[in-house]
Design a protein around this motif. Structure first.
Motif, mmCIF file in Angstrom:
data_model
loop_
_atom_site.group_PDB
_atom_site.id
_atom_site.type_symbol
_atom_site.label_atom_id
_atom_site.label_comp_id
_atom_site.label_asym_id
_atom_site.label_seq_id
_atom_site.Cartn_x
_atom_site.Cartn_y
_atom_site.Cartn_z
ATOM 1 N N PRO A 171 0.862 -1.223 0.017
ATOM 2 C CA PRO A 171 -0.060 -0.093 -0.135
ATOM 3 C C PRO A 171 0.885 1.195 0.082
ATOM 4 C CG PRO A 171 -0.651 -1.576 1.721
ATOM 5 C CD PRO A 171 0.682 -1.999 0.952
ATOM 6 N N ALA B 237 -7.511 -0.307 -5.320
ATOM 7 C CA ALA B 237 -6.496 0.647 -4.666
ATOM 8 C C ALA B 237 -6.770 1.946 -4.942
ATOM 9 C CB ALA B 237 -5.073 0.298 -5.532
ATOM 10 N N GLN C 249 -7.979 -5.836 -3.523
ATOM 11 C CA GLN C 249 -7.147 -5.073 -2.792
ATOM 12 C C GLN C 249 -6.343 -4.154 -3.980
ATOM 13 O OE1 GLN C 249 -4.171 -6.312 -0.404
ATOM 14 N NE2 GLN C 249 -4.605 -5.182 1.334
ATOM 15 N N ASP D 241 -1.667 4.087 -1.561
ATOM 16 C CA ASP D 241 -3.002 4.049 -0.580
ATOM 17 C C ASP D 241 -2.668 4.791 0.858
ATOM 18 O OD1 ASP D 241 -4.095 2.608 -2.397
ATOM 19 O OD2 ASP D 241 -4.248 0.491 -1.661
ATOM 20 N N LYS E 159 2.034 1.852 -3.562
ATOM 21 C CA LYS E 159 1.003 2.045 -4.299
ATOM 22 C C LYS E 159 0.145 3.608 -4.107
ATOM 23 C CE LYS E 159 -1.491 -1.668 -3.592
ATOM 24 N NZ LYS E 159 -2.653 -2.594 -3.697
#
Lengths: 424, 289
Positions: free
Chosen positions: A277, B128, B124, A282, A280
């Motif tokens: 995450p 995202a 996921q 997030d 990416k």
């Protein structure tokens, strides 16, 4: 049809004096069914009471215990080694060298995902004195490490079999609070818990733990779910040394952490998978383990950054230990010592990117860098110079251990307070 | 003659033996162990002892009622979504599937050839914040920059609904498939239009299937922990996550067991109330179909 006995007619039944009595008189005392019912219930009660879970606190070992354990034990030519994912180059160069040199074969399995679930898996077998299938395993210092020690599930080490450790281990690694004198364990690698961020989204590099409370990053902050990890950051934020913290401090730290969660700043509490995450976008910044950031940058070409906050960070150690039911303890301790040769320690650190307990590995890595060219040379130089792999004395001074607990009640209190934060 | 009589008398017992033993060893015994555990006190180092410690239940409920209520809410929401999405699918396959019915059913089950966890993790990636779905929508300005689905209750509910959808479609399909086409013709002969036929004939006949689907979706959805841990955020913990945590992290086995039993009791009460409301007395028979 003729096999079935004729049904008694209702009239016939009612005519039976015993039935008549049963139907007309008030019953005194328990009937047959009640007796069965009670017997059944008490059997259940007995069964319930018989299902206790055994535990027993072991006394600390004496020198004689060490001798008693190791006397008569010999090499068997094989060792089963349980470790964590990405904790060795998949081609296992170090283990191949070990087998060449000693003739001991190694079955290396990256089966440990989480200390808690690993403990839950091996605990029943160790309690029953059965083999867990491994002679050597890597356990992080923390709650489960302490429990393994207290339950007497770990073999006390014979230091006469660990000459390389005596010679090459850094001083700090010989006096760790969780296992003074390395009675049961020697370190495999250490890591730092600090703050990682993605510079693509974060312009101003975070400097302190307080930056994780900045409303600017609402919904974009990741924290670790582990109670010890999150507890440490809460405590460092309010200026308390985790090792010396009191239950009142825990409550105050928890209040801060709750405020961070309830104002929507925390996106999620991660068990360990915070790295994707973060890559990416997030999450933009998070509580993180140093080596993961390094590995991600090397393997995926990302540009994630890691800082040790000014309030301080956490240092933890993954330790090599031998379970008490190991079939090949001599082979296991031979391998443990092998990891302390500077060449081997350097080779391990070059892949796993966590702190090696062998300071002499730094020069070895520098030498390797000088022998290489191009990108690989730069990589190795970065590793040798990284304060996250070879921290300086000043860095060490800013790093704190997990809070250790003197008894189960204290630990439970701590866990309850911080788990209320992460599992809301 | 005698031998065959004996055999006839024994047959039912012999038939029930494998299943009965299986249930006794792998269901009844563990249940008793867990029930016992839920009334014990102690800790992992000193051991646990049976002490009729009802506090485990009180503590469990006092500390985790939020997650318990949330789990039931998520489970209900996911179940409603699976009915809304699944009913038309089942209807279409049953009445319009034609010769390819089996292929459609296979397609429906196809995702099950891939691991549950892996499928959830692929969500996921898909969802995202800057991913395949949301990235382009944000770039063209349809969504605000800070919009996200992951780490919200919505993501958890959607994940649950997605993962349990086939468990809803299949029983409804089976119920619809059993409807005799002549009944529908009869309805048409009696001047029922399509809507009336559906509401007064098809829907009532499909209810046993819906009931079975609800059981197979709602119960596991309420106790699921994978979706919440992969798709959820800081405030979407479900009771399954709490129980897992109590077992593996805190190692408070008694509280974990007590929470499990509390959850089971709540779900059982819910199911029986539901069965009553639906007027379906033979809950088990319906589910067994």
């Amino acid at each position: 049809m003729s096999d079935i006995p004729p049904l008694a007619s209702p009239a016939g039944l009612a005519g039976d004096p015993a039935v008549l009595r049963g139907m007309t008189r008030r019953r005194v005392g328990p009937g047959r069914r009640d007796v069965f019912r009670m017997a059944g219930l008490s059997a259940l009660g007995l069964a319930l009471a018989a299902c206790g879970v055994e535990g027993k606190k072991a006394a600390p070992p004496q020198q004689s215990d060490v001798e008693k354990y190791w006397s008569g034990k010999t090499r068997n030519g094989h060792v089963d080694f349980a470790s964590w994912p990405l904790y060795m180059d998949p081609k296992l160069p170090e283990l191949k060298q070990f087998t060449e040199r000693t003739g001991i074969t190694v079955n290396y399995k990256e089966v440990i995902q989480e200390t808690g679930s690993w403990f839950a898996k091996i605990q029943p077998q160790l309690a029953a004195n059965q083999s867990i299938g491994y002679d050597l395993m890597v356990i992080t210092n923390g709650i489960q490490f302490t429990q393994l020690v207290q339950l007497g599930y770990l073999v006390p080490l014979d230091h006469s079999k660990l000459p390389n450790f005596a010679k090459n281990a850094g001083e700090a690694y010989k006096r760790q609070a969780f296992d003074p004198g390395n009675v049961y364990s020697i370190p495999y690698a250490s890591g730092i818990t600090g703050i990682a961020y993605n510079p693509k989204y974060v312009d101003e590099p975070p400097k302190s733990i307080a930056d994780l409370w900045n409303p600017k990053y609402k919904g974009k902050v990741g924290m670790l779910a582990d109670t010890q990890e999150i507890g440490n950051f809460g405590l460092l934020l309010i200026g308390v040394e985790p090792e010396k913290s009191t239950p009142a401090d825990w409550e105050r730290a928890a209040a801060k952490l709750r405020e961070q969660r309830d104002s929507g700043i925390v996106r999620k509490y991660y068990e360990q998978n915070f790295i994707d995450p973060l890559g990416k976008g997030d999450i933009w910044l998070c509580q993180a383990w140093s080596g993961d950031i390094f590995q991600k940058n090397l393997s995926d070409g990302t540009d994630l950054r890691f800082v040790i906050p000014e309030e301080g960070g956490t240092i933890w150690t993954d330790n090599l230990v031998i379970p008490k039911t190991a079939a090949n303890p001599v082979d296991a301790i031979t391998l443990m010592d092998f990891f302390y040769e500077p060449e081997i320690a350097a080779s391990l650190a070059e892949y796993i990117n966590y702190i090696t307990p062998v300071p002499a590995a730094q020069d070895v890595i520098r030498r390797h860098a000088a022998e290489e060219k191009g990108d690989r040379r730069k990589e190795l130089e970065a590793i040798a110079d990284s304060p996250l792999i070879f921290p300086s004395e000043e860095d060490y001074a800013r790093l704190h251990n997990y809070r250790s607990f003197s008894n189960a009640a204290e630990q439970k209190q701590y866990d309850t307070i911080f788990q209320a934060i992460t599992t809301a | 003659m005698k031998g065959s009589r004996l055999r006839a008398a024994l047959t039912p017992y012999l038939l029930i033996l494998p299943g009965g033993l299986w249930l006794a060893i792998f269901f009844v015994v563990p249940m008793i162990v867990m029930l016992s555990l839920s009334l014990q006190s102690g800790n992992i180092v000193d051991g646990f002892a049976f002490t009729w410690n009802w506090r485990n239940y009180l503590d469990g409920i006092a500390n985790h009622h939020d997650q318990m209520i949330r789990s039931i809410g998520y489970g209900l929401a996911a179940t409603v979504i699976t009915i809304v999405v699944g009913f038309p699918v089942a209807y279409w396959i049953a009445f319009r599937g034609g010769r390819r019915k089996n292929m459609y059913l296979l397609l429906l089950l196809m995702p099950f050839l891939v691991s549950f966890v892996l499928r959830t993790i692929s969500w996921q990636f898909f969802l995202a914040d800057d991913g395949v779905l949301l990235g382009p929508l944000k770039r063209i300005g349809l969504l605000p920059e800070d919009f996200h689905i992951l780490a919200t209750g919505t993501a958890v509910v959607l994940g649950l609904a997605y993962n349990f959808l086939p468990f809803m479609v299949l029983p409804i399909y089976v119920a619809l498939e059993r409807i005799d086409p002549r009944i529908l013709e009869a309805a048409a002969d009696l001047y029922a239009n399509r809507v009336q036929t559906f509401l007064r004939v098809v829907l009532p006949l499909s209810l046993p299937g819906v009931f079975a689907g609800v059981l197979m979706t709602f119960v596991p959805a309420c106790s699921d922990y994978v979706n919440a841990s992969i798709l959820g955020g800081a405030s979407n913990t479900m009771i399954g996550n709490v129980i897992q945590n109590q077992y593996l992290v805190t190692q408070d086995y008694p509280v974990a067991a007590a929470l499990s039993f509390t959850l089971m009791a709540v779900l059982l009460i819910g199911i029986f109330a539901y069965a009553r409301a639906l007027g379906s007395e033979e809950v088990l028979e319906v589910t067994a179909r």
